[in-house]
Design a protein around this motif. Sequence first.
Motif, PDB file in Angstrom:
ATOM      1  N   TYR A  32       1.064  -1.412   0.301  1.00 57.79           N
ATOM      2  CA  TYR A  32      -0.575  -0.606  -0.239  1.00 57.79           C
ATOM      3  C   TYR A  32       0.918   1.706   0.090  1.00 57.79           C
ATOM      4  O   TYR A  32       0.493   2.192  -0.119  1.00 57.79           O
ATOM      5  N   SER A  73       2.409   2.114  -2.747  1.00 57.99           N
ATOM      6  CA  SER A  73       2.962   1.381  -3.553  1.00 57.99           C
ATOM      7  C   SER A  73       2.144   3.282  -4.558  1.00 57.99           C
ATOM      8  O   SER A  73       1.289   3.059  -4.015  1.00 57.99           O
ATOM      9  N   PHE A 130       2.360  -1.818  -7.384  1.00 54.95           N
ATOM     10  CA  PHE A 130       1.608  -2.304  -6.703  1.00 54.95           C
ATOM     11  C   PHE A 130       1.960  -4.218  -7.313  1.00 54.95           C
ATOM     12  O   PHE A 130       2.408  -4.623  -5.613  1.00 54.95           O
TER      13      PHE A 130
END
Length: 517
Positions: free
Chosen positions: A288, A290, A296
């Motif tokens: 999270y 990213s 991600f």
Amino acid sequence: MMRIDIHKLLKLLAFNEQDPLLFNSAFFLIFFGFFLTAYLLFQKNRNTRIYFLTLFSLYFFYKTCGWYVGFILLAAVVDFNISKIIYETTSKHARKVLITLSILLNVGLLFYFKYTNFFIDIINDVSQQQLHPLKLLLPVGISFYTFENVSYTVDVYRREIKPVDRFIDYLFFLSFFPKLMMGPIVRAADFLPQIEKKPFVTDEQLGQGLYLITAGIIKKVVISDYINANYVMYIFDNPSAHTGLECLLAVYAYAMVIYCDFSGYSDMARGMAKWIGFEINLNFLSPYQSSSITEFWRRWHISLSSWLRDYIYIPLGGNRSGYFNTYRNLFITMLIGGFWHGASWNFIFWGALHGAALALHKLQKDYERKPLLVIPYSPKVTKFINKILVDLPVFTVPYSPALTKMLKVMATFHFVCLGWIFFRCNSFADSWTFINQIFSHFNIAVLPQLVANYANVIMMLWLGFLLHSITSPTELEYQKFLTKLSTPLKIVYLFAAIYLAIQFKQADVIKPIYLQF
């Protein structure tokens, strides 16, 4: 009296469908303790060690899914023999036939159990037939060990690895209990060489294992299960009965539930492997944080995303056949990844959503390097449109790279959360109801009541995000601290984490989310 005791013992050791053996169960922790004690007796002799670990892994699998353990034995026999024939065969045509046969057998078995009823429903809807669904139970872990089988035979076919000589070694690789049910998806090239090494567990591995096991217990049992049982299931089961604010909090909560559930289980798997002297790959890296959807998928379920890249995206052509084909290949790969998760339109849409996002991000990066769109005789319009394509998706803030990155992270996180709605909802219709509640029935007036009623849930949610924000260097320093602790203090630390988990353990067993895949 003795008969009753034996009967109870046999009942405890037999498979119980209502109480499968899972890492987050109290019985498993006792079970694992006995295993480690016995392992110390067998670890020095190579053959004894491998047979013991394999038998224990198969028994562990039996305790989890009953006689479905036979499928992993069948899969091991088939792929062990086919891979050896592939390696020894010089005929290109024969090799292609054999690799195709291997893939069809593996994927066919997975398809039968996982997707038969889905396609029966489609046939019934399209043709107005009344075919009855089959009474099928999905064998636990079949999606994971199927992918491991496929990667092994494909790697042998590509001449990237040599097949193992002994069947027991391959069965051990496939059934190794820490990663058997829910991954990570381990490559044979990474795991098989470790079999030949002398079992020597370093102090660093003990410290790292202690950190991973205890962190996994806290993530799964303390944070994920608590939030799931006390809020998420309640909201997602009937989204139309709740306000948009309650639904929005449930989305954030589920994002943390699925992260702590799956990464917690992966942490425990890696920690247990380290205590036995084996290394299995990292599966989560603070996803999270990213700043793009591409990043991600480099941080979330890393073993799956790398598998999809190497065995689907690249064989489809990867980025070697022009812009359009690259975007198409990304989309198809994620569509297959979504379908892998389950036979449901929700998963297919979730995969398509991520596939489209990856393709668009790749398109945006391509525009950054070389603007592709040119409007004839209108350089101003061309410049304007290309600027939109390049700048808008990444939220560029002039003179503030930190704020720019924060906006990117927030945008990526909320896109992922949008996908989680389809991933978690019970039906496609429920997903749209959920979204409609957020955008059409957002009642901020319920905020004080929501905070008051779910203060503990919100506290757990913040704790989860706090743990998620810990950087890798900080984790390494803490692991070094645990490594330096004396053995008695290590034991105290482990039991403190177990005691904490017992205090928060829910009355009903909450099975790991990825157990269904």
